[in-house]
Enzyme design. Sequence first.
Site, PDB file in Angstrom:
ATOM      1  N   ASP A  15       7.183   5.961   6.328  1.00 55.85           N
ATOM      2  CA  ASP A  15       6.983   7.410   6.329  1.00 55.85           C
ATOM      3  C   ASP A  15       8.317   8.085   6.661  1.00 55.85           C
ATOM      4  OD1 ASP A  15       7.355   7.292   9.109  1.00 55.85           O
ATOM      5  OD2 ASP A  15       5.232   7.515   9.567  1.00 55.85           O
ATOM      6  N   TRP A  44       1.934 -16.171 -11.254  1.00 48.88           N
ATOM      7  CA  TRP A  44       0.909 -15.266 -11.771  1.00 48.88           C
ATOM      8  C   TRP A  44       1.145 -14.840 -13.215  1.00 48.88           C
ATOM      9  CZ3 TRP A  44      -0.646 -11.498  -7.243  1.00 48.88           C
ATOM     10  CH2 TRP A  44      -1.353 -12.218  -6.291  1.00 48.88           C
ATOM     11  N   PRO A  56      -8.114 -11.511  -8.353  1.00 47.11           N
ATOM     12  CA  PRO A  56      -8.341 -10.263  -7.631  1.00 47.11           C
ATOM     13  C   PRO A  56      -8.722 -10.502  -6.170  1.00 47.11           C
ATOM     14  CG  PRO A  56     -10.200 -10.750  -9.040  1.00 47.11           C
ATOM     15  CD  PRO A  56      -9.136 -11.759  -9.367  1.00 47.11           C
TER      16      PRO A  56
END
Length: 143
Positions: A15, A44, A56
Amino acid sequence: MTFSTARTLGFGDCDPAGIAFFPGYMRLLVGVTEEMFERFGAPWPAMIRERRIGVPTVKLDVDFTAPAFHGDRLDFTVAVAALGSRSVDLRHRVAVGDRVVWTARQVLVATSLETHRAVAWPDDIRAGLAAHLETNDARDPAA
């Protein structure tokens, strides 16, 4: 045996005050998981393009215990807590030095990209995951 790797916490993972925020952590978690699969021979891109298998996340439980800051080196440790015929239960531990900043339990499922249904792990991928499987004996010799 656990899988270990490290990442430096980047500007885009923080942030405006320089404190890590959870979307950045989740991006890093996916990258670490992908690296683990690649390290044992199941990258992958090849799983997706050639074998038509996806992985998933079907469950993700995260506990944040301390802040991490821009520039910190995050040490990731991943263990396989359980390995099913179609799923794997991963345990992630993320630390800055000796200070744990977050832990996660992640369940992945091998899925056919054609049918979108769970499929059995191919033997070579199952063997790679099994190499990282924790056992009670490894954690507690008395168990």
